[in-house]
Design a protein around this motif. Structure first.
Motif, PDB file in Angstrom:
ATOM      1  N   LEU A  89       0.838  -1.187   0.000  1.00 29.07           N
ATOM      2  CA  LEU A  89       0.000   0.000   0.000  1.00 29.07           C
ATOM      3  C   LEU A  89       0.879   1.244   0.000  1.00 29.07           C
ATOM      4  O   LEU A  89       2.003   1.229   0.514  1.00 29.07           O
ATOM      5  CB  LEU A  89      -0.904   0.032   1.246  1.00 29.07           C
ATOM      6  CG  LEU A  89      -1.885  -1.118   1.454  1.00 29.07           C
ATOM      7  CD1 LEU A  89      -2.656  -0.918   2.761  1.00 29.07           C
ATOM      8  CD2 LEU A  89      -2.853  -1.256   0.288  1.00 29.07           C
ATOM      9  N   THR A  90       0.353   2.307  -0.585  1.00 27.94           N
ATOM     10  CA  THR A  90       0.959   3.625  -0.499  1.00 27.94           C
ATOM     11  C   THR A  90      -0.129   4.599  -0.068  1.00 27.94           C
ATOM     12  O   THR A  90      -1.323   4.252  -0.092  1.00 27.94           O
ATOM     13  CB  THR A  90       1.536   4.070  -1.861  1.00 27.94           C
ATOM     14  OG1 THR A  90       0.436   4.382  -2.746  1.00 27.94           O
ATOM     15  CG2 THR A  90       2.412   2.987  -2.472  1.00 27.94           C
ATOM     16  N   THR A 123      -2.834   4.618  -2.653  1.00 26.50           N
ATOM     17  CA  THR A 123      -3.580   3.421  -3.036  1.00 26.50           C
ATOM     18  C   THR A 123      -5.074   3.669  -2.831  1.00 26.50           C
ATOM     19  O   THR A 123      -5.514   4.024  -1.739  1.00 26.50           O
ATOM     20  CB  THR A 123      -3.140   2.202  -2.206  1.00 26.50           C
ATOM     21  OG1 THR A 123      -1.740   1.973  -2.409  1.00 26.50           O
ATOM     22  CG2 THR A 123      -3.913   0.962  -2.609  1.00 26.50           C
ATOM     23  N   THR A 124      -5.836   3.474  -3.893  1.00 34.86           N
ATOM     24  CA  THR A 124      -7.257   3.849  -3.877  1.00 34.86           C
ATOM     25  C   THR A 124      -8.122   2.664  -4.276  1.00 34.86           C
ATOM     26  O   THR A 124      -7.803   1.928  -5.211  1.00 34.86           O
ATOM     27  CB  THR A 124      -7.508   5.011  -4.843  1.00 34.86           C
ATOM     28  OG1 THR A 124      -6.692   6.124  -4.457  1.00 34.86           O
ATOM     29  CG2 THR A 124      -8.975   5.432  -4.819  1.00 34.86           C
ATOM     30  N   ASN A 182      -8.630   6.921  -0.830  1.00 35.45           N
ATOM     31  CA  ASN A 182      -7.239   6.490  -0.668  1.00 35.45           C
ATOM     32  C   ASN A 182      -7.046   6.014   0.769  1.00 35.45           C
ATOM     33  O   ASN A 182      -8.003   5.920   1.545  1.00 35.45           O
ATOM     34  CB  ASN A 182      -6.282   7.622  -1.036  1.00 35.45           C
ATOM     35  CG  ASN A 182      -6.493   8.867  -0.186  1.00 35.45           C
ATOM     36  OD1 ASN A 182      -7.174   8.820   0.843  1.00 35.45           O
ATOM     37  ND2 ASN A 182      -5.927   9.999  -0.623  1.00 35.45           N
ATOM     38  N   ALA A 233      -7.488  -4.422   0.352  1.00 32.69           N
ATOM     39  CA  ALA A 233      -6.095  -4.235   0.757  1.00 32.69           C
ATOM     40  C   ALA A 233      -5.542  -5.506   1.411  1.00 32.69           C
ATOM     41  O   ALA A 233      -4.405  -5.916   1.136  1.00 32.69           O
ATOM     42  CB  ALA A 233      -5.994  -3.066   1.727  1.00 32.69           C
TER      43      ALA A 233
END
Length: 600
Positions: A327-328, A331-332, A350, A366
């Motif tokens: 994940l960043t 991340t959406t 996000n 996720a």
């Protein structure tokens, strides 16, 4: 030949005399066992029980002290009673109890003292002391019971009681004797060796009527008792009392920790009980009453109750995803409610938005990315490998095993591994769709309230914690606390990842826990609504404050109270304000929590 009979008789008398004199010499000079028996009838060995150490809160306020009590001791061989009815009336004991206690004492030893009547109060002792001379074989010994001036923190402090037969068997040092009192729970049990002190012994002479004739050989063989060490607890008594007031009439727990040290500021298990009920002569009666209470007031929820963490676990998922690069911040995912139910909020989101809005579908997707990384061509095997790797990362947060708090019977919760699902579904017969509920803190996940508060401390500290503990100092010396409470535990997440987490948690207050907003103090928190198949959902909230320099981390769990933003968040916010400001500026919120009508 003259008659030899007189000579024979004289010789016989002489021989008998020699034998008797020899036997007497052996008894009186060579073998001193008879002398010792005679002395034991005239000398009483009295154990001088030490005062247990006192317990103070972190600010020096007294939490536990000692009250003197008196035991009536008996030497059965010397005991004489004429009017049994008068004796029973005077000593407030039934005839049946007198016979039972006397028989037990005589069975133990007819010449050694043992307890006839336990725990006379100071008032009762004053009433009977002038009559003791009328009953040979009776005397008084003094000991103490615990007393709680503010009747608070019962589960944390614990209680003392008479030592059991099993405990006596385990006492390899033979320090204890039947009838001694020991710590049975809480700090009283964990720090028994510090609190108990060291016994002394006194020897005194008594006459045949049991009247004290003074010390044996001027006290040459007496030893003085040494009082136990005083303990300073990490508990903040004012905060503890306030939290108990807020939790009165509810079921659940509150744990507050100082993040930078791991010191427990408050530990509340509701329903609670008055610790003074488990002291003195009524201990057994009151213990049975509490133990049979269906609301389980003796159950120490902060360390023994295990619940699904609910949405607060999403923070852990976020950090693992960030650390692994899965994940960043950007991340959406769409809030796809066909995957799992969610409440109304903007979509897509996000990572920041997912935390702020507690988006269930976001974490469903996720978590799948974290678990299924296609390290194996076999889908089932891939999920197994991913789950076990994920579990190892979660364990570093202090979950899945006991933290090591200075109390006994701490539970460790549960972080499931592939072995659990192999047992339930069969090896190779489960995959991500079987375990997706873990993504939002449900399913087989279980944590204790103490672990929740410790998680909050981890987020406040940006990646580390100290084992939560109740001990601050022993006899005023902070270096005497166990070394394990000074070890820094890293959770394996880079500190910079916590910046986004802390910002999102601060914003989440306005989204799901608006009641928790506190003017001029930034609270970073997360609500949870843990599913309960047996009734209303449980209300969960954890937080730390102030966000810029955290001084308190807290977890609140209120059973059957519905949304986390109601009962739990409101309680936590008031506790934070009480600790940081020592006053409450929101009386309406306090009244709301005290009323307890959270479902409506």
């Amino acid at each position: 030949m003259k008659d030899q009979r007189p000579v024979v008789i004289l010789i016989f008398i002489f021989l008998v005399s020699v034998i008797l004199l020899t036997k007497l010499f052996m008894i009186q000079v060579v073998d001193d066992s008879f002398m010792k028996r005679a002395e034991s009838n005239a000398i009483q060995r009295i154990v001088d029980h030490p005062y247990r150490g006192l317990v103070y809160d972190r600010n020096g306020k007294l939490l536990v002290f000692n009250n003197p009590i008196f035991d009536v001791m008996i030497v059965p061989k010397e005991f004489k009673v004429g009017d049994t009815a008068r004796f029973c009336e005077l000593f407030k004991i039934s005839k049946e109890q007198l016979i039972e206690s006397y028989t037990a004492a005589k069975k133990y030893s007819s010449v050694k003292p043992s307890t006839l009547i336990k725990q006379f109060s100071t008032r009762d002792f004053a009433r009977i002391q002038d009559f003791l001379v009328d009953y040979p074989g009776l005397f008084i010994t003094t000991r103490s019971v615990r007393s709680y001036p503010n009747a608070t923190a019962a589960h944390a402090l614990g209680y003392i009681g008479e030592i059991s037969a099993n405990q006596l068997e385990r006492d390899t040092l033979k320090y204890y004797a039947q009838g001694d009192y020991v710590g049975l729970s809480g700090m009283e049990r964990y720090y028994e060796n510090d609190l108990r002190g060291r016994k002394g012994v006194k020897y005194k002479m008594v006459n045949v009527r049991g009247v004290d004739k003074g010390p044996f050989k001027d006290g040459e063989y007496d030893t003085a008792s040494v009082a136990g060490k005083n303990i300073t607890s990490t508990i903040d008594m004012d905060l503890q009392l306030y939290g108990e007031m807020l939790m009165a009439g509810k079921t659940g727990s509150v744990v507050a920790i100082e993040p930078k040290t791991g010191e427990i500021l408050a530990m509340i298990s509701a329903p609670f009980y008055n610790p003074n009920d488990l002291t003195g002569a009524d201990f057994s009666k009151n213990y049975r009453k509490l133990n049979n209470d269906p609301s389980k007031p003796l159950f120490n929820r902060p360390i023994m109750a295990m619940y699904p963490p609910g949405s607060i676990f999403k923070i852990v998922q976020s950090l693992i995803g960030l650390q692994e690069g899965i994940l960043t911040p950007n991340t959406t995912f769409a809030c796809n409610r066909s995957l799992v139910a969610c409440h109304n909020h903007p979509s897509p989101v996000n990572l920041f938005g997912a935390i702020r809005n507690s988006c269930n579908p976001y974490y469903h997707q996720a978590f799948r990315m974290i678990i299924n990384q296609e390290v194996s061509s076999n889908t089932f095997k891939d999920t197994e490998i991913g789950l076990n790797a994920w579990r190892e990362k979660v364990l570093k947060f202090g979950l899945g095993s006991s933290l090591g708090v200075d109390m006994t019977n701490e539970k460790g919760g549960s972080i499931p591994s592939s072995k659990l699902y192999d047992r339930v579904y069969g090896e190779g017969h489960w995959k991500y769709s079987t375990i997706y509920s873990l993504s939002i803190g449900q399913g087989e996940l279980l944590v204790t309230p103490l672990q929740m508060a410790n998680l909050s401390a981890v987020f406040a500290n940006k990646g580390y914690y100290y084992t939560p503990h109740l001990i601050k100092a022993v006899d005023g010396d902070e270096t005497m606390i166990p070394a394990k409470y000074q070890i820094k535990h890293e959770v394996g997440i880079d500190a910079h990842h916590f910046d986004l987490i802390q910002d999102a948690m601060a914003e989440a207050i306005y989204g799901t826990a608006a009641r928790a907003v506190l003017k001029d103090i930034t609270i970073a928190g997360k609500t949870g609504t843990a599913q309960n198949p047996h009734g209303e959902d449980h209300s969960v909230f954890f937080a730390f404050a102030p966000k810029e320099d955290p001084k308190i981390a807290i977890a609140v769990y209120v059973e059957n109270a519905g949304w986390g933003g109601r009962a739990a968040a409101s309680t936590a916010s008031l506790m934070i304000e009480k600790y940081l400001r020592d006053s409450i500026t929101r009386p309406a919120l306090e009244e709301y929590v005290l009323a307890g009508n959270f479902i409506y």
